[in-house]
Design an enzyme around this catalytic site. Structure first.
Site, short mmCIF file in Angstrom:
data_model
loop_
_atom_site.label_atom_id
_atom_site.label_comp_id
_atom_site.label_asym_id
_atom_site.label_seq_id
_atom_site.Cartn_x
_atom_site.Cartn_y
_atom_site.Cartn_z
N HIS A 67 26.49 43.04 8.29
CA HIS A 67 25.60 43.64 9.28
C HIS A 67 26.34 44.26 10.45
O HIS A 67 25.76 45.03 11.21
CB HIS A 67 24.54 42.62 9.76
CG HIS A 67 25.02 41.61 10.74
ND1 HIS A 67 25.36 40.33 10.38
CD2 HIS A 67 25.18 41.67 12.07
CE1 HIS A 67 25.71 39.64 11.46
NE2 HIS A 67 25.61 40.44 12.50
N ASP A 117 25.63 38.61 3.48
CA ASP A 117 26.13 39.22 4.71
C ASP A 117 27.66 39.11 4.78
O ASP A 117 28.22 38.37 5.59
CB ASP A 117 25.49 38.52 5.90
CG ASP A 117 25.70 39.26 7.21
OD1 ASP A 117 26.18 40.41 7.16
OD2 ASP A 117 25.37 38.69 8.27
N SER A 209 29.21 37.55 15.57
CA SER A 209 29.02 37.95 14.17
C SER A 209 30.34 38.30 13.51
O SER A 209 31.22 38.93 14.11
CB SER A 209 28.11 39.17 14.09
OG SER A 209 26.77 38.83 14.27
#
Length: 254
Positions: A67, A117, A209
């Site tokens: 992402h 992801d 992230s």
């Protein structure tokens, strides 16, 4: 930002910097650490700013979250949009900044659920290994529940609720924290491919992230998502053991 319905969309938040609102701050409840304590840690930049973390697999390969290559509007970005800064405790200074030459994300990554992801990047030139720049091995099996695991990053250190709008406060210096591995079956929206962690008062957050979850000096997870707006709950990582074969095959294809 993700889920199968409106409620899911309002409940789940990505850990990338620059996505608002985001529930995960930096490293909440963590402490400043020097890059020598996590020499595999890198900062992924776009337009001169830190947006995600990543881990060094080899001198020219970085592992991060899928992402991280998408905008808030869902547009997929190419390699030319990203640079990687390695060898420094500071997100926007020192170390070495290298252009990304190629990127591959999982073809089954879901922008709604954050399933699969995971992504790999190839750098335009190799890193020079030192005490501040080192690779990390890929774990072959998931850690058991209650296993201590370390994570690091430049994500928010706190989130303030300003009239219903979460405002993350992000540091420039690398932070680290130890969290306990939990059973993902205890949490909503997770899959068998996730590794989950939770510890009272500690968490990942916006800007973390793609960063590493480490057990016994092995990469066991890549920071993916959390629930809520204030980064005060569990964190789901893309489980490296589950994606190990995909990672190795993706590297060969870059």
């Amino acid at each position: 930002m993700f889920i199968k319905c409106f409620l899911l969309l309002s409940a789940i938040n990505f850990l990338s910097a620059g996505r608002v609102p985001q529930p995960e701050e930096r490293i909440i409840g963590g402490e400043d650490i020097e890059i020598e304590e996590a020499p595999w840690q890198v900062s992924i930049h776009r337009r001169g700013n830190h947006i995600c973390g990543g881990s060094i697999y080899s001198k020219d390969i970085i592992i991060t979250a899928a992402h991280c290559r998408f905008t808030r509007e869902g547009k997929q970005l190419g390699a030319e949009e990203f640079q990687v800064r390695a060898g420094t405790s500071w997100s926007n200074s020192y170390g070495t900044l290298i252009q990304v030459a190629a990127i591959k994300s999982h073809d089954k990554f879901s922008k709604k659920t954050y399933a699969n992801d995971i992504a790999v990047m190839r750098l335009s030139k190799p890193l020079v290994f030192s005490s501040k720049v080192q690779s990390i091995r890929l774990a072959e099996k998931n850690p058991s529940p209650e296993t201590p695991a370390k994570t690091s990053g430049w994500g928010a250190v706190r989130v303030t609720d300003y009239h219903g709008i979460p405002l993350p406060e992000s540091p420039e210096h690398l932070k680290g924290v130890e969290l306990l591995v939990q059973n993902c079956q205890n949490y909503l929206f997770t899959t068998e491919d996730n590794v989950c962690v939770e510890s009272d008062g500690k968490s990942n957050c916006n800007g973390d992230s793609g960063g590493p979850l480490v057990v016994d000096q092995q990469l066991v997870g890549v920071a993916s998502f959390t629930l809520g707006q204030l980064c005060d709950g569990f964190v789901a990582f893309a489980g490296v053991p589950a994606f190990r074969n995909w990672i190795l095959n993706a590297i060969e294809s870059l």
